[in-house]
Design a protein around this motif. Structure first.
Motif, PDB file in Angstrom:
ATOM      1  N   GLN A  45       0.838  -1.213   0.000  1.00 46.99           N
ATOM      2  CA  GLN A  45       0.000   0.000   0.000  1.00 46.99           C
ATOM      3  C   GLN A  45       0.873   1.263   0.000  1.00 46.99           C
ATOM      4  O   GLN A  45       0.598   2.214  -0.729  1.00 46.99           O
ATOM      5  N   GLU A  50       2.467   1.658  -3.467  1.00 46.70           N
ATOM      6  CA  GLU A  50       1.527   2.020  -4.544  1.00 46.70           C
ATOM      7  C   GLU A  50       1.380   3.537  -4.670  1.00 46.70           C
ATOM      8  O   GLU A  50       1.094   4.050  -5.747  1.00 46.70           O
ATOM      9  N   SER A  51       1.558   4.263  -3.557  1.00 48.89           N
ATOM     10  CA  SER A  51       1.423   5.722  -3.626  1.00 48.89           C
ATOM     11  C   SER A  51       2.718   6.371  -4.124  1.00 48.89           C
ATOM     12  O   SER A  51       2.768   7.573  -4.332  1.00 48.89           O
TER      13      SER A  51
END
Ligand code: SF4
Length: 302
Positions: free
Chosen positions: A248, A251-252
């Motif tokens: 997560q 992904e940014s």
């Protein structure tokens, strides 16, 4: 092909592995000690309550060594029951003992610290918020121990996201003192988001940042590598909280794929071929053997 394209194609591709990828000290201790216990006690029944770590390859390896994984406790215990690094509640410890097992406790010391901090907060009159994944064994044990020490079971709450806290805003405002602990594998970003929100509501807010040092280091290194890479590969179980958080976070930052096994790379061949700088990281429960196979496969695809 334009001049610019051909220049890019002559740049050497790189595949870089994060320094702190794979087993953390808590998981390494649990795996090594469990194997050693079986080696030292070949005639005894050795069982682990729940999967020792969230990795099916390791679970299968342990089963092949004759170490059982128990999904629930049997009526009558036999031999040694190992407590994994996630820890268990005092209630579960008592139950295991009452069944007749001998207990070997391999709870990670960083997990023990969270359990203690949550109990301390509740005993000192705080409304305790545990930031963590619902139904995760580590979180369940922290919650149960804290709840059992509280006069009021409503004084302990688990929040997996900010929305969960917004849903209990009246309770938070009513509490004289609010304390926070975190599951050891949570992210700093989640903590900051929650503290920003709670500091507007609470008269007294005590924050115990219990993210473990190994998780912090792994996440910071992954972010750094992510910024240098046009593709990140995260290796580890989808059931593993710390691996999912790594994916997560990344992904940014950059294009990221999360796989459990090297064979899944075939689904991303196009991305892998196009990427110039590939970074690889792995969760705390991913064995080196799997990480090495992923890197070999990436090299072959390129
Ligand atoms: S992730 Fe942290 S708390 Fe969990 S077992 Fe590893 S070192 Fe211990």
């Amino acid at each position: 092909m334009t001049l610019k394209e051909s220049w890019f194609n002559t740049i050497k591709k790189t595949i870089k592995l994060a320094k702190n990828a794979g087993f953390c000290y808590g998981v390494k201790r649990a795996v090594d000690t469990t194997k050693k216990i079986k080696q030292d006690n070949p005639l005894k029944t050795i069982s682990v309550l729940g999967e020792l770590i969230h990795n099916s390859h390791v679970t299968n390896e342990l089963e092949n060594l004759g170490i059982n994984t128990l999904s629930t406790l049997p009526e009558k215990g036999n031999g040694i029951c190992i407590i994994r690094s996630h820890g268990e509640s005092d209630d579960t410890f008592n139950e295991i003992q009452s069944k007749g097992f001998e207990i070997v406790d391999l709870t990670c010391l960083d997990v023990k610290k969270v359990q203690q901090k949550a109990v301390e907060l509740v005993c000192n009159g705080y409304f305790v918020i545990i930031l963590g994944k619902y139904d995760h064994p580590e979180v369940s044990a922290i919650y149960t121990n804290a709840k059992n020490q509280s006069n009021d079971a409503n004084n302990v709450f688990v929040a997996q996201n900010l929305e969960a806290l917004k849903g209990i805003e009246p309770r938070i405002k009513k509490a004289a003192k609010v304390g926070i602990v975190l599951q050891t594998t949570q992210t700093k970003e989640f903590l900051i988001e929650v503290v920003n929100y709670l500091s507007q509501l609470c008269k007294i807010l005590k924050v115990q940042n219990t993210i473990c040092p190994s998780t912090t280091l792994r996440q910071e290194e992954a972010k750094k590598l992510g910024k240098e890479s046009d593709l990140m590969v995260v290796v580890g179980s989808k059931k593993s909280a710390n691996t999912t958080h790594l994916a997560q976070i990344l992904e940014s930052i950059t294009d990221t794929i999360h796989i459990e096994h090297q064979d899944e790379l075939k689904n991303f061949e196009d991305k892998i071929k196009k990427a110039q700088h590939i970074g690889v990281t792995a969760g705390a429960s991913t064995p080196d053997s799997i990480i090495n196979k992923v890197i070999n496969k990436l090299e072959n695809i390129n």
